[in-house]
Motif scaffolding. Structure first.
Motif, PDB file in Angstrom:
ATOM      1  N   VAL A   1     -18.092  39.009  23.633  1.00 37.86           N
ATOM      2  CA  VAL A   1     -17.306  40.160  24.081  1.00 37.86           C
ATOM      3  C   VAL A   1     -16.080  39.622  24.822  1.00 37.86           C
ATOM      4  O   VAL A   1     -16.229  38.856  25.782  1.00 37.86           O
ATOM      5  N   VAL A   2     -14.903  39.979  24.353  1.00 39.38           N
ATOM      6  CA  VAL A   2     -13.655  39.574  25.003  1.00 39.38           C
ATOM      7  C   VAL A   2     -13.197  40.728  25.883  1.00 39.38           C
ATOM      8  O   VAL A   2     -13.168  41.887  25.450  1.00 39.38           O
ATOM      9  N   GLY A   3     -12.813  40.428  27.114  1.00 36.61           N
ATOM     10  CA  GLY A   3     -12.503  41.473  28.081  1.00 36.61           C
ATOM     11  C   GLY A   3     -11.070  41.949  28.098  1.00 36.61           C
ATOM     12  O   GLY A   3     -10.603  42.450  29.124  1.00 36.61           O
ATOM     13  N   GLU A   4     -10.353  41.827  26.988  1.00 35.22           N
ATOM     14  CA  GLU A   4      -8.975  42.317  26.942  1.00 35.22           C
ATOM     15  C   GLU A   4      -8.939  43.830  27.183  1.00 35.22           C
ATOM     16  O   GLU A   4      -9.857  44.553  26.786  1.00 35.22           O
ATOM     17  N   PRO A   5      -7.864  44.324  27.817  1.00 37.40           N
ATOM     18  CA  PRO A   5      -7.734  45.778  27.989  1.00 37.40           C
ATOM     19  C   PRO A   5      -7.575  46.462  26.634  1.00 37.40           C
ATOM     20  O   PRO A   5      -6.656  46.143  25.877  1.00 37.40           O
TER      21      PRO A   5
ATOM     22  N   VAL B   1     -17.382  38.820  17.149  1.00 37.91           N
ATOM     23  CA  VAL B   1     -16.687  39.058  18.405  1.00 37.91           C
ATOM     24  C   VAL B   1     -16.100  40.465  18.413  1.00 37.91           C
ATOM     25  O   VAL B   1     -15.600  40.947  17.392  1.00 37.91           O
ATOM     26  N   VAL B   2     -16.204  41.129  19.559  1.00 42.29           N
ATOM     27  CA  VAL B   2     -15.553  42.410  19.773  1.00 42.29           C
ATOM     28  C   VAL B   2     -14.820  42.343  21.114  1.00 42.29           C
ATOM     29  O   VAL B   2     -15.051  41.427  21.915  1.00 42.29           O
ATOM     30  N   GLU B   3     -13.946  43.305  21.348  1.00 44.80           N
ATOM     31  CA  GLU B   3     -13.165  43.332  22.579  1.00 44.80           C
ATOM     32  C   GLU B   3     -13.344  44.678  23.275  1.00 44.80           C
ATOM     33  O   GLU B   3     -13.233  45.731  22.639  1.00 44.80           O
ATOM     34  N   PHE B   4     -13.618  44.609  24.581  1.00 41.70           N
ATOM     35  CA  PHE B   4     -13.665  45.825  25.385  1.00 41.70           C
ATOM     36  C   PHE B   4     -13.350  45.470  26.822  1.00 41.70           C
ATOM     37  O   PHE B   4     -13.956  44.563  27.403  1.00 41.70           O
ATOM     38  N   GLY B   5     -12.381  46.199  27.386  1.00 38.61           N
ATOM     39  CA  GLY B   5     -11.996  45.955  28.760  1.00 38.61           C
ATOM     40  C   GLY B   5     -11.447  47.212  29.394  1.00 38.61           C
ATOM     41  O   GLY B   5     -11.917  48.317  29.123  1.00 38.61           O
ATOM     42  N   LEU B   6     -10.426  47.045  30.215  1.00 40.73           N
ATOM     43  CA  LEU B   6      -9.895  48.141  31.021  1.00 40.73           C
ATOM     44  C   LEU B   6      -8.835  48.939  30.260  1.00 40.73           C
ATOM     45  O   LEU B   6      -8.616  48.728  29.064  1.00 40.73           O
ATOM     46  N   ILE B   7      -8.175  49.845  30.968  1.00 33.05           N
ATOM     47  CA  ILE B   7      -7.125  50.683  30.375  1.00 33.05           C
ATOM     48  C   ILE B   7      -5.832  49.880  30.319  1.00 33.05           C
ATOM     49  O   ILE B   7      -5.454  49.198  31.271  1.00 33.05           O
TER      50      ILE B   7
END
Length: 393
Positions: free
Chosen positions: A173-177, A354-360
């Motif tokens: 999981v990549v924490g990119e916004p 891999v997936v990406e989920f983070g902030l606004i």
């Protein structure tokens, strides 16, 4: 944050502030990795620092941390480096002061992406407090200091190191916004590829009053660009929008009004979906330009550089775990998207899904970059639920 915090005691807001106060503008680290390493070691992680160098680029320090030795290994990836602040006077708060005002935490990197790193560390602490260290696998973190820069001495070399040392990742999981408006809007399950091209057309310099004694490359360049601009690369796919070519620069560098230039050049970028590879697209561009150049014998040179290939993590267990956790915590069913630019996920996908989920994302790279304190708390809850679901049973 100082000392060795108990697993359940990590405050994601305080840790985000500690990381923001490190002025880690690419390629500087300014103590950001040390700050994170102290927290992770307090949780029981084994930390490995991975400094990389390459001639012509700045040295970059990176961090790989792992808790446990068993499989599966769920990795969280991110970066502690940030973009420059721009005009400091335009900020309403110290960009490295981590000021909290009206429920908002201000600072460069608050969204992109020190906040997500802090949230994941806090989530691991909460998860360990619930399950203990015998949770049926490993948790790792791959943190670079070279995502906002040239991306040469960062994640790409960490991926190579993992292969060479046999360090296996099973999911990441990549924490990119990733969220346009509200936490829970979107999960990135892939990214388009990117190829940059430069066309240089050769001519013969001369006087504008005697064009028969010269060969103006500008009209020839215009015809080549028109051939590229007329292309329909594809119609898109189930998960990707159509590939698009954008002309980004035309330059001749001729300050004289009475001189026909000797050369003319233009640059373009293509964001392409998974119907293409960089190599196939390069060949197609050359074929197109050769046809456009043939009628009048235009002499041109094309230089291309692929900065990332398109990739897709097919919907499956990882996307179900992440999307389910998001919906459970936020009440929103996230869109599974491939929009946006590139990220370090383009390197990690060679190791595992891999997936990406983070902030606004609305304030990233902007003056007064900021994050809602409540979003940091909620993202920590989401990451905690991802860990619960991934290691369930």
């Amino acid at each position: 944050m100082t000392g060795q915090p108990a697993p359940s005691a990590i405050d994601p807001v305080a840790l985000t502030g500690d990381l923001i106060r490190c002025e880690s503008v690419t390629p500087a680290d300014a103590g950001a990795l040390d700050t994170l390493q102290r927290v992770l070691e307090g949780l029981g992680f084994t930390c490995t620092r991975l400094p990389f160098s390459e001639e012509g680029t700045a040295d970059v320090d990176n961090l790989y941390a792992r808790l446990g030795a068993a499989r599966p290994n769920l990795c969280f990836a991110g970066h502690t480096d940030v973009v420059p602040v721009g005009a400091r006077g335009a900020w309403s708060a110290d960009p490295f002061g981590a000021e909290i005002r009206d429920g908002l935490l201000y600072g460069r990197g608050a969204v992109d992406m020190k906040g997500a790193i802090a949230c994941f560390a806090a989530a691991v602490g909460r998860f360990l407090a619930e399950r203990g260290s015998d949770f049926g696998g490993s948790i790792s973190m791959m943190i670079t200091g070279d995502e906002e820069g040239v991306s040469i001495n960062g994640t790409t070399k960490m991926v190579r190191w993992a292969r060479e040392t046999g360090e296996a990742l099973d999911a990441c999981v990549v924490g990119e916004p990733t969220n346009p408006r509200d936490l829970g809007d979107m999960v990135k399950i892939g990214r388009r590829g990117s190829i940059n091209g430069t066309i240089t057309v050769e001519g013969t310099q001369g006087h504008v009053a005697y064009p028969h004694l010269a060969d103006n490359p500008a009209p020839r360049l215009v015809r080549l660009l028109a051939a590229l601009d007329a292309l329909t690369l594809d119609e898109g796919t189930e998960h990707f929008q159509p590939s698009n070519l954008e002309i980004t620069d035309i330059r001749i560098g001729n300050d004289a009004t009475n001189v026909i230039p000797a050369t003319a050049a233009a640059r373009f970028n293509i964001r392409f979906n998974d119907t293409w590879t960089g190599a196939r697209l390069d060949a197609f561009l050359r074929e197109t330009l050769d046809k456009a150049a043939a009628p009048d014998g235009t002499r041109y040179r094309l230089d291309t550089r692929v900065s990332g290939e398109a990739f897709l993590t097919e919907p499956g267990r990882l996307t179900e775990v992440v999307a389910g956790a998001i919906e459970d915590v936020t009440g929103r069913k996230p869109e599974l998207s491939t929009t946006g630019g590139t990220s370090d996920a383009r390197f990690i996908k060679d190791l595992c899904p891999v997936v990406e989920f983070g902030l606004i994302s609305d304030t990233m790279h902007k003056v007064d970059e900021r994050v809602r304190v409540t979003d940091l708390e909620q993202l920590t809850d989401v990451y905690t639920e991802i860990l619960r679901r991934y290691f369930a049973g």
